[in-house]
Design a protein around this motif. Sequence first.
Motif, PDB file in Angstrom:
ATOM      1  N   PHE A  33       0.860  -1.174   0.000  1.00 24.46           N
ATOM      2  CA  PHE A  33       0.000   0.000   0.000  1.00 24.46           C
ATOM      3  C   PHE A  33       0.896   1.223   0.000  1.00 24.46           C
ATOM      4  CE2 PHE A  33      -2.279   3.422   2.236  1.00 24.46           C
ATOM      5  CZ  PHE A  33      -3.388   3.525   1.419  1.00 24.46           C
ATOM      6  N   ILE A  34       0.700   2.111  -0.978  1.00 19.87           N
ATOM      7  CA  ILE A  34       1.461   3.356  -1.020  1.00 19.87           C
ATOM      8  C   ILE A  34       0.505   4.526  -1.132  1.00 19.87           C
ATOM      9  CG2 ILE A  34       3.505   2.276  -2.041  1.00 19.87           C
ATOM     10  CD1 ILE A  34       2.752   3.658  -4.693  1.00 19.87           C
ATOM     11  N   GLU A  35       0.942   5.689  -0.667  1.00 21.93           N
ATOM     12  CA  GLU A  35       0.159   6.911  -0.779  1.00 21.93           C
ATOM     13  C   GLU A  35       0.995   7.961  -1.480  1.00 21.93           C
ATOM     14  OE1 GLU A  35      -2.887   7.501   2.795  1.00 21.93           O
ATOM     15  OE2 GLU A  35      -0.800   7.435   3.485  1.00 21.93           O
ATOM     16  N   ILE A  36       0.329   8.704  -2.366  1.00 23.38           N
ATOM     17  CA  ILE A  36       0.977   9.821  -3.052  1.00 23.38           C
ATOM     18  C   ILE A  36       0.030  11.019  -3.004  1.00 23.38           C
ATOM     19  CG2 ILE A  36       2.438   8.422  -4.569  1.00 23.38           C
ATOM     20  CD1 ILE A  36       0.380   8.785  -6.782  1.00 23.38           C
ATOM     21  N   ALA A  37       0.603  12.206  -2.962  1.00 24.28           N
ATOM     22  CA  ALA A  37      -0.209  13.417  -2.940  1.00 24.28           C
ATOM     23  C   ALA A  37      -0.949  13.554  -4.270  1.00 24.28           C
ATOM     24  CB  ALA A  37       0.668  14.641  -2.699  1.00 24.28           C
ATOM     25  N   ALA A  38      -2.257  13.728  -4.198  1.00 23.33           N
ATOM     26  CA  ALA A  38      -3.067  13.857  -5.409  1.00 23.33           C
ATOM     27  C   ALA A  38      -4.457  14.362  -5.041  1.00 23.33           C
ATOM     28  CB  ALA A  38      -3.185  12.511  -6.127  1.00 23.33           C
ATOM     29  N   PRO A  39      -5.093  15.117  -5.936  1.00 25.11           N
ATOM     30  CA  PRO A  39      -6.457  15.569  -5.666  1.00 25.11           C
ATOM     31  C   PRO A  39      -7.454  14.423  -5.830  1.00 25.11           C
ATOM     32  CG  PRO A  39      -5.783  16.255  -7.845  1.00 25.11           C
ATOM     33  CD  PRO A  39      -4.574  15.627  -7.194  1.00 25.11           C
ATOM     34  N   GLU A  40      -8.655  14.614  -5.297  1.00 31.04           N
ATOM     35  CA  GLU A  40      -9.740  13.633  -5.411  1.00 31.04           C
ATOM     36  C   GLU A  40      -9.993  13.265  -6.869  1.00 31.04           C
ATOM     37  OE1 GLU A  40     -13.172  11.337  -4.134  1.00 31.04           O
ATOM     38  OE2 GLU A  40     -11.597  12.224  -2.914  1.00 31.04           O
ATOM     39  N   ALA A  41      -9.799  14.214  -7.770  1.00 29.99           N
ATOM     40  CA  ALA A  41     -10.035  13.967  -9.193  1.00 29.99           C
ATOM     41  C   ALA A  41      -9.146  12.854  -9.738  1.00 29.99           C
ATOM     42  CB  ALA A  41      -9.822  15.249  -9.990  1.00 29.99           C
ATOM     43  N   ALA A  42      -7.986  12.628  -9.134  1.00 34.10           N
ATOM     44  CA  ALA A  42      -7.098  11.549  -9.587  1.00 34.10           C
ATOM     45  C   ALA A  42      -7.776  10.194  -9.405  1.00 34.10           C
ATOM     46  CB  ALA A  42      -5.771  11.599  -8.841  1.00 34.10           C
ATOM     47  N   LYS A  43      -8.449  10.005  -8.261  1.00 37.78           N
ATOM     48  CA  LYS A  43      -9.166   8.751  -8.019  1.00 37.78           C
ATOM     49  C   LYS A  43     -10.290   8.589  -9.036  1.00 37.78           C
ATOM     50  CE  LYS A  43     -12.510   8.075  -5.135  1.00 37.78           C
ATOM     51  NZ  LYS A  43     -13.426   7.958  -4.040  1.00 37.78           N
ATOM     52  N   HIS A  44     -11.042   9.656  -9.266  1.00 39.43           N
ATOM     53  CA  HIS A  44     -12.143   9.580 -10.232  1.00 39.43           C
ATOM     54  C   HIS A  44     -11.613   9.264 -11.630  1.00 39.43           C
ATOM     55  CE1 HIS A  44     -15.039  10.774  -7.301  1.00 39.43           C
ATOM     56  NE2 HIS A  44     -14.455  11.932  -7.093  1.00 39.43           N
ATOM     57  N   GLY A  45     -10.472   9.851 -11.986  1.00 36.07           N
ATOM     58  CA  GLY A  45      -9.867   9.575 -13.287  1.00 36.07           C
ATOM     59  C   GLY A  45      -9.476   8.119 -13.432  1.00 36.07           C
ATOM     60  N   LEU A  46      -8.865   7.552 -12.396  1.00 35.95           N
ATOM     61  CA  LEU A  46      -8.485   6.131 -12.445  1.00 35.95           C
ATOM     62  C   LEU A  46      -9.722   5.233 -12.506  1.00 35.95           C
ATOM     63  CD1 LEU A  46      -5.476   6.080  -9.974  1.00 35.95           C
ATOM     64  CD2 LEU A  46      -5.412   5.674 -12.442  1.00 35.95           C
ATOM     65  N   GLN A  47     -10.774   5.604 -11.791  1.00 36.47           N
ATOM     66  CA  GLN A  47     -12.012   4.824 -11.865  1.00 36.47           C
ATOM     67  C   GLN A  47     -12.609   4.883 -13.267  1.00 36.47           C
ATOM     68  OE1 GLN A  47     -14.015   6.723  -8.565  1.00 36.47           O
ATOM     69  NE2 GLN A  47     -13.631   4.966  -7.234  1.00 36.47           N
ATOM     70  N   MET A  48     -12.518   6.034 -13.922  1.00 32.51           N
ATOM     71  CA  MET A  48     -13.018   6.172 -15.294  1.00 32.51           C
ATOM     72  C   MET A  48     -12.191   5.311 -16.245  1.00 32.51           C
ATOM     73  SD  MET A  48     -15.298   7.542 -17.298  1.00 32.51           S
ATOM     74  CE  MET A  48     -15.990   8.909 -16.427  1.00 32.51           C
ATOM     75  N   VAL A  49     -10.868   5.316 -16.072  1.00 36.78           N
ATOM     76  CA  VAL A  49      -9.999   4.480 -16.904  1.00 36.78           C
ATOM     77  C   VAL A  49     -10.376   3.013 -16.724  1.00 36.78           C
ATOM     78  CG1 VAL A  49      -7.622   3.652 -17.188  1.00 36.78           C
ATOM     79  CG2 VAL A  49      -8.076   6.099 -17.021  1.00 36.78           C
ATOM     80  N   ASP A  50     -10.600   2.575 -15.487  1.00 40.96           N
ATOM     81  CA  ASP A  50     -10.996   1.196 -15.207  1.00 40.96           C
ATOM     82  C   ASP A  50     -12.319   0.862 -15.906  1.00 40.96           C
ATOM     83  OD1 ASP A  50     -10.937  -1.383 -13.645  1.00 40.96           O
ATOM     84  OD2 ASP A  50     -12.764  -0.492 -12.800  1.00 40.96           O
TER      85      ASP A  50
END
Length: 148
Positions: A33-50
Amino acid sequence: MKLSKIDLSSVLAVGHSNGQLGLLIDRGAEVEFIEIAAPEAAKHGLQMVDFIANTDSTELNGAIELPEIAPCGEPIAMMSVDSQMARAIGYNEEEQVLQIEFSSGSVYQYSDVEPEIWESLQDADSTGRFFNSEIKGYYSSQRVDEPA
């Protein structure tokens, strides 16, 4: 647009909290498990890619939609800025909504904007440069004025 090949097959899950994107990565013999600084939009973008990668292309026609953002209920107090890009900026800390009135007169709201980003925007030497590097494309947005 220049495209780069990326392999996300080892990413098992993503999450977001307090400005950190959490990634659960399959390392073969172990899961990390790793954490990196990123806005909430990064998670939404990865979910869209998935979603796009795992949906048959014939089913995608019209199925890709950006999440709707409900306009902030209370008017947001705006402050003038000395910028060629924008006339004024404002922020609702409770709802984490950033509002920008652009020089064109259009007004947009950006959702899930962390208070640190708002503070940095106010302190930036260039509102436009900060907007382009730290906000544009990183946060979901919605136009909230009536187009002319």
